[in-house]
Design a protein around this motif. Structure first.
Motif, PDB file in Angstrom:
ATOM      1  N   THR B  84       0.841  -1.210   0.000  1.00 34.07           N
ATOM      2  CA  THR B  84       0.000   0.000   0.000  1.00 34.07           C
ATOM      3  C   THR B  84       0.869   1.250   0.000  1.00 34.07           C
ATOM      4  OG1 THR B  84      -1.713  -1.172   1.222  1.00 34.07           O
ATOM      5  CG2 THR B  84      -1.821   1.226   1.261  1.00 34.07           C
ATOM      6  N   ALA B  85       1.902   1.241   0.847  1.00 32.66           N
ATOM      7  CA  ALA B  85       2.779   2.411   0.922  1.00 32.66           C
ATOM      8  C   ALA B  85       3.583   2.564  -0.371  1.00 32.66           C
ATOM      9  CB  ALA B  85       3.709   2.292   2.130  1.00 32.66           C
ATOM     10  N   GLN B  86       4.151   1.450  -0.832  1.00 33.70           N
ATOM     11  CA  GLN B  86       5.046   1.552  -1.986  1.00 33.70           C
ATOM     12  C   GLN B  86       4.292   1.862  -3.285  1.00 33.70           C
ATOM     13  OE1 GLN B  86       6.628  -1.285  -4.455  1.00 33.70           O
ATOM     14  NE2 GLN B  86       8.691  -1.204  -3.631  1.00 33.70           N
ATOM     15  N   TYR B  87       3.119   1.257  -3.468  1.00 37.13           N
ATOM     16  CA  TYR B  87       2.372   1.472  -4.717  1.00 37.13           C
ATOM     17  C   TYR B  87       1.849   2.906  -4.808  1.00 37.13           C
ATOM     18  CZ  TYR B  87       2.347  -3.545  -5.908  1.00 37.13           C
ATOM     19  OH  TYR B  87       2.691  -4.827  -6.245  1.00 37.13           O
ATOM     20  N   ALA B  88       1.817   3.629  -3.678  1.00 29.94           N
ATOM     21  CA  ALA B  88       1.317   5.012  -3.694  1.00 29.94           C
ATOM     22  C   ALA B  88       2.390   6.000  -4.135  1.00 29.94           C
ATOM     23  CB  ALA B  88       0.809   5.388  -2.304  1.00 29.94           C
ATOM     24  N   LEU B  89       3.647   5.552  -4.159  1.00 31.79           N
ATOM     25  CA  LEU B  89       4.761   6.477  -4.407  1.00 31.79           C
ATOM     26  C   LEU B  89       4.836   6.979  -5.837  1.00 31.79           C
ATOM     27  CD1 LEU B  89       7.847   4.907  -2.619  1.00 31.79           C
ATOM     28  CD2 LEU B  89       6.632   6.990  -2.012  1.00 31.79           C
ATOM     29  N   ARG B  90       5.337   8.209  -5.996  1.00 33.57           N
ATOM     30  CA  ARG B  90       5.706   8.732  -7.299  1.00 33.57           C
ATOM     31  C   ARG B  90       7.179   8.410  -7.523  1.00 33.57           C
ATOM     32  NH1 ARG B  90       1.647  12.346  -8.037  1.00 33.57           N
ATOM     33  NH2 ARG B  90      -0.043  11.667  -6.703  1.00 33.57           N
ATOM     34  N   PRO B  91       7.719   8.515  -8.763  1.00 36.36           N
ATOM     35  CA  PRO B  91       6.897   8.778  -9.940  1.00 36.36           C
ATOM     36  C   PRO B  91       6.108   7.561 -10.372  1.00 36.36           C
ATOM     37  CG  PRO B  91       9.179   8.398 -10.570  1.00 36.36           C
ATOM     38  CD  PRO B  91       9.135   8.371  -9.083  1.00 36.36           C
ATOM     39  N   ARG B  92       4.905   7.803 -10.868  1.00 34.28           N
ATOM     40  CA  ARG B  92       4.081   6.752 -11.468  1.00 34.28           C
ATOM     41  C   ARG B  92       3.975   7.063 -12.943  1.00 34.28           C
ATOM     42  NH1 ARG B  92      -0.416   4.052  -8.027  1.00 34.28           N
ATOM     43  NH2 ARG B  92      -0.351   2.772  -9.880  1.00 34.28           N
ATOM     44  N   VAL B  93       3.885   6.060 -13.743  1.00 32.87           N
ATOM     45  CA  VAL B  93       3.719   6.330 -15.162  1.00 32.87           C
ATOM     46  C   VAL B  93       2.518   5.559 -15.674  1.00 32.87           C
ATOM     47  CG1 VAL B  93       6.163   6.743 -15.540  1.00 32.87           C
ATOM     48  CG2 VAL B  93       5.267   4.455 -15.847  1.00 32.87           C
ATOM     49  N   GLN B  94       1.899   6.110 -16.682  1.00 29.72           N
ATOM     50  CA  GLN B  94       0.723   5.499 -17.299  1.00 29.72           C
ATOM     51  C   GLN B  94       1.184   4.849 -18.601  1.00 29.72           C
ATOM     52  OE1 GLN B  94      -2.594   7.186 -16.068  1.00 29.72           O
ATOM     53  NE2 GLN B  94      -3.404   5.171 -16.557  1.00 29.72           N
ATOM     54  N   ALA B  95       0.796   3.621 -18.822  1.00 26.59           N
ATOM     55  CA  ALA B  95       1.145   2.985 -20.087  1.00 26.59           C
ATOM     56  C   ALA B  95       0.394   3.688 -21.218  1.00 26.59           C
ATOM     57  CB  ALA B  95       0.767   1.509 -20.042  1.00 26.59           C
ATOM     58  N   PRO B  96       1.103   4.109 -22.271  1.00 23.64           N
ATOM     59  CA  PRO B  96       0.405   4.752 -23.393  1.00 23.64           C
ATOM     60  C   PRO B  96      -0.386   3.700 -24.164  1.00 23.64           C
ATOM     61  CG  PRO B  96       2.717   4.438 -23.916  1.00 23.64           C
ATOM     62  CD  PRO B  96       2.541   3.963 -22.505  1.00 23.64           C
ATOM     63  N   GLU B  97      -1.446   4.151 -24.846  1.00 22.97           N
ATOM     64  CA  GLU B  97      -2.234   3.208 -25.647  1.00 22.97           C
ATOM     65  C   GLU B  97      -1.567   3.010 -26.997  1.00 22.97           C
ATOM     66  OE1 GLU B  97      -6.416   4.213 -25.886  1.00 22.97           O
ATOM     67  OE2 GLU B  97      -6.337   4.867 -23.788  1.00 22.97           O
ATOM     68  N   ASP B  98      -1.601   1.780 -27.461  1.00 18.23           N
ATOM     69  CA  ASP B  98      -1.171   1.495 -28.839  1.00 18.23           C
ATOM     70  C   ASP B  98       0.242   1.937 -29.155  1.00 18.23           C
ATOM     71  OD1 ASP B  98      -3.620   0.415 -29.380  1.00 18.23           O
ATOM     72  OD2 ASP B  98      -4.465   2.325 -30.062  1.00 18.23           O
ATOM     73  N   ASP B  99       1.170   1.779 -28.224  1.00 17.41           N
ATOM     74  CA  ASP B  99       2.566   2.096 -28.524  1.00 17.41           C
ATOM     75  C   ASP B  99       3.311   0.767 -28.626  1.00 17.41           C
ATOM     76  OD1 ASP B  99       5.246   2.694 -28.492  1.00 17.41           O
ATOM     77  OD2 ASP B  99       5.048   4.358 -27.092  1.00 17.41           O
ATOM     78  N   PRO B 100       3.717   0.387 -29.842  1.00 21.03           N
ATOM     79  CA  PRO B 100       4.361  -0.933 -30.002  1.00 21.03           C
ATOM     80  C   PRO B 100       5.682  -1.006 -29.221  1.00 21.03           C
ATOM     81  CG  PRO B 100       4.454   0.333 -32.050  1.00 21.03           C
ATOM     82  CD  PRO B 100       3.584   1.096 -31.111  1.00 21.03           C
ATOM     83  N   ASP B 101       6.415   0.129 -29.114  1.00 24.87           N
ATOM     84  CA  ASP B 101       7.655   0.137 -28.341  1.00 24.87           C
ATOM     85  C   ASP B 101       7.367  -0.234 -26.883  1.00 24.87           C
ATOM     86  OD1 ASP B 101       8.903   0.999 -30.579  1.00 24.87           O
ATOM     87  OD2 ASP B 101       9.106   3.096 -29.950  1.00 24.87           O
ATOM     88  N   TRP B 102       6.267   0.317 -26.373  1.00 25.64           N
ATOM     89  CA  TRP B 102       5.920   0.052 -24.978  1.00 25.64           C
ATOM     90  C   TRP B 102       5.645  -1.440 -24.765  1.00 25.64           C
ATOM     91  CZ3 TRP B 102       5.740   3.299 -20.707  1.00 25.64           C
ATOM     92  CH2 TRP B 102       5.252   2.701 -19.543  1.00 25.64           C
ATOM     93  N   GLY B 103       4.856  -2.014 -25.652  1.00 27.62           N
ATOM     94  CA  GLY B 103       4.508  -3.422 -25.510  1.00 27.62           C
ATOM     95  C   GLY B 103       5.746  -4.307 -25.497  1.00 27.62           C
ATOM     96  N   ALA B 104       6.685  -4.033 -26.391  1.00 30.12           N
ATOM     97  CA  ALA B 104       7.907  -4.843 -26.468  1.00 30.12           C
ATOM     98  C   ALA B 104       8.745  -4.664 -25.197  1.00 30.12           C
ATOM     99  CB  ALA B 104       8.722  -4.438 -27.702  1.00 30.12           C
ATOM    100  N   ALA B 105       8.861  -3.422 -24.717  1.00 27.60           N
ATOM    101  CA  ALA B 105       9.664  -3.159 -23.525  1.00 27.60           C
ATOM    102  C   ALA B 105       9.024  -3.813 -22.295  1.00 27.60           C
ATOM    103  CB  ALA B 105       9.822  -1.653 -23.308  1.00 27.60           C
ATOM    104  N   ARG B 106       7.702  -3.760 -22.229  1.00 25.68           N
ATOM    105  CA  ARG B 106       7.014  -4.353 -21.086  1.00 25.68           C
ATOM    106  C   ARG B 106       7.219  -5.878 -21.059  1.00 25.68           C
ATOM    107  NH1 ARG B 106       3.140  -3.582 -16.693  1.00 25.68           N
ATOM    108  NH2 ARG B 106       3.043  -5.707 -15.961  1.00 25.68           N
ATOM    109  N   ARG B 107       7.227  -6.491 -22.235  1.00 24.62           N
ATOM    110  CA  ARG B 107       7.494  -7.932 -22.260  1.00 24.62           C
ATOM    111  C   ARG B 107       8.906  -8.226 -21.758  1.00 24.62           C
ATOM    112  NH1 ARG B 107       4.136  -7.450 -26.677  1.00 24.62           N
ATOM    113  NH2 ARG B 107       5.824  -7.131 -28.166  1.00 24.62           N
TER     114      ARG B 107
END
Lengths: 209, 209
Positions: B84-107
């Protein structure tokens, strides 16, 4: 290439590219007709750099401009260039006025850096960042002893040496600049891996098995 | 003590304290007269915790409320409390929609965590944080190999083990909670020391001697 292709290859909208040109972050293209300009690989590289600094460093345009100008200026030595990039990073904290806790914590930070013999300027923003955490830890009644800090100091020294040592072997300024920027980006790699490792350690020690 | 003393001892304006009470972050004082309430050490401790989370964690009120509620609730286990404490911390980032680079990096991030055998939930925000950096590094044409990551993984594991091992020896929930919060605050100690050590290493390798 034309601005439409530059947009496609950089993944940035044409309007954003025009904004960066107006703001002096990106050189104008070479006019090839009254209403047309040609862009090349240097524009694409610059846009990738700007995008990385904006997305990961969360840097405002003015800070990115300072970094870009330092990269362009061969009179700026590598150490100053690194400082320009690093001092622009968030989070930054402002020292509060007339807070006695802050003054005491800042003296502890300065004493720690002196004791470690680190070459760090008086105005380094990381001094205030560390001061802020010391103040917060004390508000929670945690004492911060040299023993508490030692594992963090050791990790920081090992990583900084690894990062800078890799750069020093390479004489080319262009490559060194790229490496320095990577070093700045790797701070977030460290934060993310630290949080992931904490969750794993917490799961092993306290979690449902 | 009265609210004026609570204000003085916590270093927070009376208006801020009243705001925290309205927002449910701080319990009301015990009414001692029609227009008077008494506060005690528990109120002071809670205000110090709130202040530390606001200043260092830069947390919004809603996130602080979630942490405070988890601390109060003995049914929340230590591992969930830490999350609960750790997941509340910044920085947080939002996954962009439809970014193929993001999908590959996340894998790649997911594969790395699986290979390390770390127990980390699918929704851990640090997965996205690491993904964002991988995307940015690739935009600058850096490949990220397991060799590049190894020093960071080693540092993260060593620190997480040090932090959690210290907590595990202690059975008391109240002390464990405090220790976990310190662990979260120590992330900023790590960031600050890493930047200071980088500046020192840069000065030694590239600086004016």
């Amino acid at each position: 290439m034309r601005i439409s292709e530059l947009s496609e290859r950089s993944g940035l909208p044409v309007q954003t590219i025009k904004f960066y040109i107006r703001e002096g972050l990106l050189p104008r293209g070479v006019a090839s007709a009254a209403t047309r300009a040609e862009y090349d690989q240097t524009h694409l590289d610059r846009l990738r750099l700007i995008r990385a600094l904006r997305e990961v460093g969360n840097l405002p345009v003015a800070a990115i401009r300072r970094i870009v100008e330092a990269v362009e200026d061969p009179a700026v030595g590598l150490h100053d260039l690194f400082g320009t990039a690093q001092y622009a990073l968030r989070p930054r904290v402002q020292a509060p006025e007339d807070d006695p806790d802050w003054g005491a914590a800042r003296r502890d930070v300065d004493a720690l850096i002196a004791e470690l013999g680190w070459q760090v300027t008086e105005r380094a923003p990381a001094r205030d960042l560390l001061t802020q955490t010391f103040v917060a830890l004390r508000r929670l009644d945690f004492t911060v002893t040299p023993d508490d800090l030692r594992p963090y100091v050791e990790a920081a020294v090992a990583l900084a040496e690894h990062e800078t040592g890799g750069l020093a072997e390479d004489a080319s300024r262009a490559r060194a600049v790229r490496g320095m920027l990577a070093t700045v980006l790797y701070e977030q790699v460290l934060i993310a891996l630290h949080r992931l490792a904490q969750e794993d350690a917490s799961a092993r020690h306290f979690g449902p098995s």
